[in-house]
Design an enzyme around this catalytic site. Sequence first.
Site, PDB file in Angstrom:
ATOM      1  N   ASP A 268      67.491  94.886 -21.665  1.00  0.00           N
ATOM      2  CA  ASP A 268      66.066  94.690 -21.971  1.00  0.00           C
ATOM      3  C   ASP A 268      65.614  93.461 -21.182  1.00  0.00           C
ATOM      4  O   ASP A 268      66.361  92.957 -20.317  1.00  0.00           O
ATOM      5  CB  ASP A 268      65.828  94.568 -23.486  1.00  0.00           C
ATOM      6  CG  ASP A 268      66.349  93.264 -24.081  1.00  0.00           C
ATOM      7  OD1 ASP A 268      66.990  92.466 -23.355  1.00  0.00           O
ATOM      8  OD2 ASP A 268      66.117  93.022 -25.278  1.00  0.00           O
TER       9      ASP A 268
ATOM     10  N   CYS B  50      71.364  92.152 -23.613  1.00  0.00           N
ATOM     11  CA  CYS B  50      70.095  91.762 -24.234  1.00  0.00           C
ATOM     12  C   CYS B  50      70.224  90.279 -24.583  1.00  0.00           C
ATOM     13  O   CYS B  50      71.126  89.613 -24.073  1.00  0.00           O
ATOM     14  CB  CYS B  50      69.742  92.643 -25.440  1.00  0.00           C
ATOM     15  SG  CYS B  50      70.814  92.513 -26.882  1.00  0.00           S
TER      16      CYS B  50
ATOM     17  N   THR C 114      71.067  88.664 -27.375  1.00  0.00           N
ATOM     18  CA  THR C 114      72.296  88.350 -28.106  1.00  0.00           C
ATOM     19  C   THR C 114      73.423  89.356 -27.878  1.00  0.00           C
ATOM     20  O   THR C 114      74.574  89.078 -28.228  1.00  0.00           O
ATOM     21  CB  THR C 114      72.021  88.359 -29.620  1.00  0.00           C
ATOM     22  OG1 THR C 114      71.540  89.673 -29.963  1.00  0.00           O
ATOM     23  CG2 THR C 114      70.998  87.303 -30.015  1.00  0.00           C
TER      24      THR C 114
ATOM     25  N   HIS D 130      92.781  98.061 -28.069  1.00  0.00           N
ATOM     26  CA  HIS D 130      92.912  98.649 -29.404  1.00  0.00           C
ATOM     27  C   HIS D 130      91.787  99.606 -29.777  1.00  0.00           C
ATOM     28  O   HIS D 130      92.032 100.602 -30.456  1.00  0.00           O
ATOM     29  CB  HIS D 130      92.982  97.527 -30.454  1.00  0.00           C
ATOM     30  CG  HIS D 130      94.279  96.778 -30.416  1.00  0.00           C
ATOM     31  ND1 HIS D 130      94.611  95.811 -31.339  1.00  0.00           N
ATOM     32  CD2 HIS D 130      95.321  96.837 -29.546  1.00  0.00           C
ATOM     33  CE1 HIS D 130      95.819  95.321 -31.048  1.00  0.00           C
ATOM     34  NE2 HIS D 130      96.261  95.916 -29.954  1.00  0.00           N
TER      35      HIS D 130
ATOM     36  N   HIS E  65      96.897 103.137 -32.179  1.00  0.00           N
ATOM     37  CA  HIS E  65      95.447 102.938 -32.161  1.00  0.00           C
ATOM     38  C   HIS E  65      94.688 104.254 -32.007  1.00  0.00           C
ATOM     39  O   HIS E  65      93.536 104.355 -32.409  1.00  0.00           O
ATOM     40  CB  HIS E  65      95.070 101.950 -31.054  1.00  0.00           C
ATOM     41  CG  HIS E  65      95.741 100.633 -31.228  1.00  0.00           C
ATOM     42  ND1 HIS E  65      95.427  99.779 -32.265  1.00  0.00           N
ATOM     43  CD2 HIS E  65      96.752 100.055 -30.540  1.00  0.00           C
ATOM     44  CE1 HIS E  65      96.200  98.720 -32.198  1.00  0.00           C
ATOM     45  NE2 HIS E  65      97.023  98.855 -31.168  1.00  0.00           N
TER      46      HIS E  65
HETATM   47  C1  RB5 Z   1      64.493  90.225 -27.442  1.00  0.00           C
HETATM   48  O1  RB5 Z   1      63.739  89.106 -27.678  1.00  0.00           O
HETATM   49  C2  RB5 Z   1      65.761  90.205 -28.289  1.00  0.00           C
HETATM   50  O2  RB5 Z   1      65.444  90.511 -29.600  1.00  0.00           O
HETATM   51  C3  RB5 Z   1      66.764  91.167 -27.740  1.00  0.00           C
HETATM   52  O3  RB5 Z   1      67.035  90.858 -26.411  1.00  0.00           O
HETATM   53  C4  RB5 Z   1      68.139  91.207 -28.416  1.00  0.00           C
HETATM   54  O4  RB5 Z   1      68.666  89.939 -28.541  1.00  0.00           O
HETATM   55  C5  RB5 Z   1      68.209  91.980 -29.648  1.00  0.00           C
HETATM   56  O5  RB5 Z   1      69.261  92.075 -30.290  1.00  0.00           O
END
Ligand code: RB5
Length: 149
Positions: free
Chosen positions: A8, A65, A67, A98, A133
């Site tokens: 994203d 993304c 996180t 695994h 596994h």
């Molecule tokens: C976008 O701001 C953020 O929410 C997205 O990149 C991601 O971290 C979502 O899990």
Amino acid sequence: MKVALGADHGGFGLKEMLKEKLEKVGHTVIDCGTHDENSCHYPIYAKAVCEEIQDGNAERGILCCGTGIGMSIAANKMRGIRAAVCSDPYSVKFTRLHNDSQVLCLGARVIDHALAEELVEIFLSTEAEGGRHTERIAMIAEIEEESRK
Ligand code: RB5
């Protein structure tokens, strides 16, 4: 190896860097977008990358993304997909050994580019261990089937 990439807006820069590095060392990249930094919805790209794996067009997927978490939640809704969000080499190695994870999710706001590159190298070069596994992975697939009610 054929690798599908998706991101994203939060992961766009990381995806672009990884795309360049992977192509440079001879991997074939399927770029599922996004293609700029405009705000967008990460589930679209998680789905697109996982479909490339489900269809047999890519062996592995990498999703970026902010996180890595949203991508991993979305990717794990896709039938047969095992996606892991990782920020350390040990976890990447063992999710291949695994869990036979086909998709690595990275947080562009959590790790720097050098670490991301290291994690991707481990992800692409580590084969699943199989053995005990295999049964556990089959159990995950059973949960997936049983939960479709
Ligand atoms: C976008 O701001 C953020 O929410 C997205 O990149 C991601 O971290 C979502 O899990």
